[in-house]
Design a protein around this motif. Structure first.
Motif, PDB file in Angstrom:
ATOM      1  N   PHE A  34      52.267  24.721  97.875  1.00 21.72           N
ATOM      2  CA  PHE A  34      53.182  25.440  96.990  1.00 21.72           C
ATOM      3  C   PHE A  34      52.514  25.761  95.653  1.00 21.72           C
ATOM      4  O   PHE A  34      52.606  26.886  95.153  1.00 21.72           O
ATOM      5  CB  PHE A  34      54.444  24.606  96.770  1.00 21.72           C
ATOM      6  N   VAL A  35      51.820  24.789  95.087  1.00 28.18           N
ATOM      7  CA  VAL A  35      51.122  25.017  93.815  1.00 28.18           C
ATOM      8  C   VAL A  35      50.037  26.073  93.987  1.00 28.18           C
ATOM      9  O   VAL A  35      49.909  26.985  93.175  1.00 28.18           O
ATOM     10  CB  VAL A  35      50.533  23.698  93.267  1.00 28.18           C
ATOM     11  N   GLY A  36      49.271  25.977  95.065  1.00 27.09           N
ATOM     12  CA  GLY A  36      48.228  26.964  95.333  1.00 27.09           C
ATOM     13  C   GLY A  36      48.794  28.359  95.527  1.00 27.09           C
ATOM     14  O   GLY A  36      48.231  29.341  95.032  1.00 27.09           O
ATOM     15  N   ALA A  37      49.910  28.456  96.246  1.00 28.31           N
ATOM     16  CA  ALA A  37      50.542  29.759  96.470  1.00 28.31           C
ATOM     17  C   ALA A  37      51.036  30.351  95.156  1.00 28.31           C
ATOM     18  O   ALA A  37      50.928  31.566  94.935  1.00 28.31           O
ATOM     19  CB  ALA A  37      51.697  29.614  97.457  1.00 28.31           C
ATOM     20  N   ASN A  38      51.573  29.518  94.276  1.00 26.52           N
ATOM     21  CA  ASN A  38      52.025  30.007  92.968  1.00 26.52           C
ATOM     22  C   ASN A  38      50.860  30.489  92.119  1.00 26.52           C
ATOM     23  O   ASN A  38      50.981  31.489  91.404  1.00 26.52           O
ATOM     24  CB  ASN A  38      52.811  28.929  92.225  1.00 26.52           C
ATOM     25  N   LEU A  39      49.739  29.788  92.171  1.00 29.48           N
ATOM     26  CA  LEU A  39      48.555  30.233  91.434  1.00 29.48           C
ATOM     27  C   LEU A  39      48.067  31.580  91.961  1.00 29.48           C
ATOM     28  O   LEU A  39      47.720  32.470  91.178  1.00 29.48           O
ATOM     29  CB  LEU A  39      47.442  29.187  91.536  1.00 29.48           C
ATOM     30  N   LEU A  40      48.042  31.727  93.278  1.00 25.69           N
ATOM     31  CA  LEU A  40      47.616  32.986  93.880  1.00 25.69           C
ATOM     32  C   LEU A  40      48.589  34.110  93.532  1.00 25.69           C
ATOM     33  O   LEU A  40      48.175  35.214  93.168  1.00 25.69           O
ATOM     34  CB  LEU A  40      47.517  32.820  95.397  1.00 25.69           C
ATOM     35  N   GLN A  41      49.878  33.837  93.622  1.00 26.08           N
ATOM     36  CA  GLN A  41      50.902  34.828  93.276  1.00 26.08           C
ATOM     37  C   GLN A  41      50.766  35.282  91.836  1.00 26.08           C
ATOM     38  O   GLN A  41      50.851  36.470  91.535  1.00 26.08           O
ATOM     39  CB  GLN A  41      52.287  34.204  93.529  1.00 26.08           C
ATOM     40  N   SER A  42      50.519  34.359  90.922  1.00 27.60           N
ATOM     41  CA  SER A  42      50.423  34.721  89.510  1.00 27.60           C
ATOM     42  C   SER A  42      49.172  35.558  89.226  1.00 27.60           C
ATOM     43  O   SER A  42      49.150  36.342  88.288  1.00 27.60           O
ATOM     44  CB  SER A  42      50.450  33.481  88.622  1.00 27.60           C
ATOM     45  N   ALA A  43      48.140  35.400  90.043  1.00 24.85           N
ATOM     46  CA  ALA A  43      46.934  36.209  89.875  1.00 24.85           C
ATOM     47  C   ALA A  43      47.213  37.682  90.182  1.00 24.85           C
ATOM     48  O   ALA A  43      46.646  38.571  89.552  1.00 24.85           O
ATOM     49  CB  ALA A  43      45.819  35.686  90.777  1.00 24.85           C
ATOM     50  N   PHE A  44      48.104  37.928  91.145  1.00 22.34           N
ATOM     51  CA  PHE A  44      48.411  39.302  91.522  1.00 22.34           C
ATOM     52  C   PHE A  44      49.518  39.918  90.681  1.00 22.34           C
ATOM     53  O   PHE A  44      49.458  41.095  90.333  1.00 22.34           O
ATOM     54  CB  PHE A  44      48.795  39.377  93.011  1.00 22.34           C
ATOM     55  N   THR A  45      50.533  39.142  90.355  1.00 22.95           N
ATOM     56  CA  THR A  45      51.691  39.699  89.655  1.00 22.95           C
ATOM     57  C   THR A  45      51.607  39.555  88.140  1.00 22.95           C
ATOM     58  O   THR A  45      52.388  40.167  87.420  1.00 22.95           O
ATOM     59  CB  THR A  45      52.986  39.009  90.127  1.00 22.95           C
TER      60      THR A  45
END
Length: 61
Positions: A34-45
């Protein structure tokens, strides 16, 4: 300042969840994902919930 805090919190969450998965239950790895997915999401958005929370708490950019 905010970016350093976000990185420290994310890194701490990942390390803590890894330790919990070893000593308590492997399902704690979902928190790591979940933390990794949030980091990845924030990189794109370019949006980060932790950043919004810290700004509301008065942390300077």
């Amino acid at each position: 300042m905010i970016n350093r805090i976000i990185r420290a919190v994310a890194g701490s969450f990942i390390l803590i969840s890894l330790l919990l998965s070893i000593y308590v239950n492997q399902n704690w790895l979902w928190f790591t994902a979940f933390v990794g997915a949030n980091l990845l999401q924030s990189a794109f958005t370019k949006w980060c919930l932790m950043e919004d929370i810290l700004k509301k708490l008065g942390v300077k950019d």
